[in-house]
Design a protein around this motif. Sequence first.
Motif, PDB file in Angstrom:
ATOM      1  N   ALA A 329       0.800  -1.252  -0.175  1.00  0.00           N
ATOM      2  CA  ALA A 329       0.075  -0.057   0.018  1.00  0.00           C
ATOM      3  C   ALA A 329       0.859   1.322   0.100  1.00  0.00           C
ATOM      4  CB  ALA A 329      -1.021  -0.082   1.222  1.00  0.00           C
ATOM      5  N   SER A 330       2.173   1.076   0.771  1.00  0.00           N
ATOM      6  CA  SER A 330       2.899   2.449   0.779  1.00  0.00           C
ATOM      7  C   SER A 330       3.411   2.601  -0.333  1.00  0.00           C
ATOM      8  CB  SER A 330       3.678   2.214   1.986  1.00  0.00           C
ATOM      9  OG  SER A 330       4.663   1.526   1.874  1.00  0.00           O
ATOM     10  N   GLN A 333       1.144   4.159  -2.716  1.00  0.00           N
ATOM     11  CA  GLN A 333       0.644   5.344  -2.307  1.00  0.00           C
ATOM     12  C   GLN A 333       1.790   6.659  -2.959  1.00  0.00           C
ATOM     13  OE1 GLN A 333       2.105   7.883   0.069  1.00  0.00           O
ATOM     14  NE2 GLN A 333       0.598   9.263  -0.477  1.00  0.00           N
ATOM     15  N   LEU A 337      -1.187   6.623  -6.240  1.00  0.00           N
ATOM     16  CA  LEU A 337      -2.459   5.684  -6.250  1.00  0.00           C
ATOM     17  C   LEU A 337      -3.372   6.659  -5.250  1.00  0.00           C
ATOM     18  CD1 LEU A 337      -4.196   3.433  -7.427  1.00  0.00           C
ATOM     19  CD2 LEU A 337      -3.479   2.338  -5.100  1.00  0.00           C
TER      20      LEU A 337
END
Lengths: 515, 370
Positions: A329-330, A333, A337
């Motif tokens: 996720a990071s 990001q 995103l």
Amino acid sequence: MTASQEQGDRVLEARSLSKSFGPVRALHDVSLVVRPGAVHALVGENGAGKSTLAKLLAGIERPTAGSMTLAGRPFAPRDRAAAKRAGINMVPQQLSLVGELSLVENYLLVGPRRLADRRSARALLTETLERAGVAVELDTPTSALTQAHRQLGEIVVALAEGAHTLILDEPTASLGPLEVGGLFAHLRSLCALGTAIVLITHRLDEVRQVADDLTVLSHGENVHHGSAAGLEPSQIARLMVGELAAAPARADRTIGEVVLAAEGLVAASTRDSPLDGVDITVRSGEIVGIAGVAGSGQNLLLDVLGGFVQPSAGTVALAGTAAGASASASVFQRAGLAWIPEERSEAVVPTMTLAENLTVYSTAIGSSSRVGRPTASKVGARLQAFDVRPPRPDLLASGLSGGNQQKLLAARELGSAETPRAVLAYGPAQGLDLRAAQAIRERLAALAAEGAAVVVASHDLDEVLGVADRVLVMFAGRVVADLLIAQATTERIGRAMAGLTGTPPTADPEPEVQV
Amino acid sequence: MTAFDRRRWVLTASVVVAVIVVAAALIVFAGADPLVGIQGLVEGVSSSPYRIGEVLVGAVPVGIVALTLIPALRAGVFSVGAEGQIVVGAIAATAAVFAVESVTGGAAPGILYWLVGLLAGSAGGGAMALLPAFLAVRWRVNEILSTLLLNYLAAGLLGWTLRTWLASPDETATPQSAKLPEAAALPSLLPGTRAHWGILLVIVIAVAFFLWRRSAASTRLTVFASRPKLALRLGATRSRTIYSTMLVSGVGAGIVGWIQVAGVNERLLNSVTGGVGFSGLAVALLGGLAPIGIVLAALFFSALTAGAVGMQSATGTVPSSIAEVIKGVLLIGVACIAAYQRTAVAALAPAAAPIDAEHDTEPAHEGGRS
């Protein structure tokens, strides 16, 4: 007294029920008749008012206008207990059984006081089981029962409490096809004994399977009320969704490179249908909508695409990340995103101020972030641009109403100075009024025009159709239809949402979209 | 000020009132005049430089434990393992100091002893903290439970150590290690008192955490505590967060272990922790996870202990263990405040006191699905 003798005086009738929550009209002028010995299906989109209607019948909420009668006499339950005493009981979607306790013990918890000994409780439940022709283990902890048996157990407890009208809120949502068949067989035998059943469901083929009567709700209004016989699921779908609103004029957008691509995704979650080989490709400048009834795997798909859940098979690739970089996720990001989850409470920190929420990426990642720390005036301007009320940067986010928290979230994810490379949004306009919802749609379209690849999922079909260039329909963890917006007729989408796919017409794999 | 803040202050005030009422009741019950008792308490804290020094000395271990718990508590990682980490840190520091002594033949300068003691204590406490962190990350073992139970393991290890490989060669009434070399002892900061240089360490740590509050890491932990999914986007994964925060608190506790040995007792004793691991948690919460608040709370706790001795000698009938009772009441109160904070934040978060309902079109009950 035989069942047929009782039946005549047990009709539950609702006349012109309306219910508003503050300024929001959840239900308007809805009437229905629940007959003893019949299954009455209640269908409609999410937010159509099904649960509200069920809560009115079960005494959990009280109508703003309208009235109900039971056996010809006025019926206005003060609360749920009063409705129960009158014989109307609701089995919620999230079962209320205590997992550590057996059915007998669960019954002792909720049953009448005079039965507060195990032996008589057990005797009563056994009798109820026999009467209903159901076999459920009474003495094992309910958490050890199968989901289908827990469901039946909950029904049996309700019957033992004296219910003659049962409201079942999506009882089949977590059951497999065989279990659904079993449950329906039991429902039919209960009906034969004179029990009235209100069945809330999303699966339209179930209406054909089991329902005698049908009420279709759309936007809080009754659009069909009558016999279920002879109605095809596709006809019901058309009733539910209504005719498509005229799509707003779309600006020409250039569809470019593939930005977000996933292949063969397999993943499991306790909260959603497991993904079973999902492929998805989203190009720069394209808005892809994901439709489907709640729990068809959309949430899990977005979690995988966002890097929150690692798939057990398959790959996710986002342009701008190194080929070997982990799909976390990071990393996503930092590659640009943007993320608006279905539950905004996952993304807005209530104990931080509006400014802190807005700038959380730059403050929590430090100077290496793509975007510098916004200044105080920029924060205020961004809050105002997204109409967050009140636009006070130093206010704690917990002080905002739900709709304004949603706007705050949109301001953070969609309002940064740099265009996000891709956007994942689940119900980005939920809880917003029409004007604010329109503003979000326009913002998404503007981002796509600037080159972002946008994914919009929602269980509100209008929200998807209002903005998407292409619509993927999910059912049971798979993409069952891939339609260009021009091909996306209500009927096609409705059928696909209900899992009625022959050979779904698919979009051209190389879409030359003129949108 | 929000309703949440107001209720929090009311709760805090009622805790303070409860503490005063309980303390007064206990003094009266012991057959003494509360006013005389309070007078004795104040004298016990302030009547001589030595007593002021005792307050400072007592505040050092509690303060360090509490300060280094800030990251863990901010992230919602409830580690109660400081007791055990102090013990392991103390054992490691003691062993390391004796090792340096035997290697150098007793000729090592103080600075070497201190450095080695500090590092060994940190390593011991840190290692002791990594075990529950691993269990929590790998198998989701509740960290409250594992750290609490590991405290017993550490206590057993200490008892065994003091009877075997670190036992004093002399005959002693209680198990203890030999006395540390003179040079290894932390020098006194204020002449005539036991106040040592560890006080400066507290100040350094407090300043460091004060500056850290505005850092990226601090923000990540705050987000992790309530919004783990958003924290993932910030790079704060569960394993990274649990390992790092528990390591910091473990190192802090390990340093305390070294300080208690080298600065206060000058030998390893069975009572090396003196309960500061648990008081440290209370002080951290009482101080509101703010460095300044924690330093004040640590001084308050220490003063209470020192003052109770004064109270005992002034009244003659009130036992000094009254301090422990008062701390207990305070702890329960603080736990209530903390529990309220956690639940209130969760419960109030979705739609706490909407300031602007004008455009709130979300039905209050309809929710997502229907």
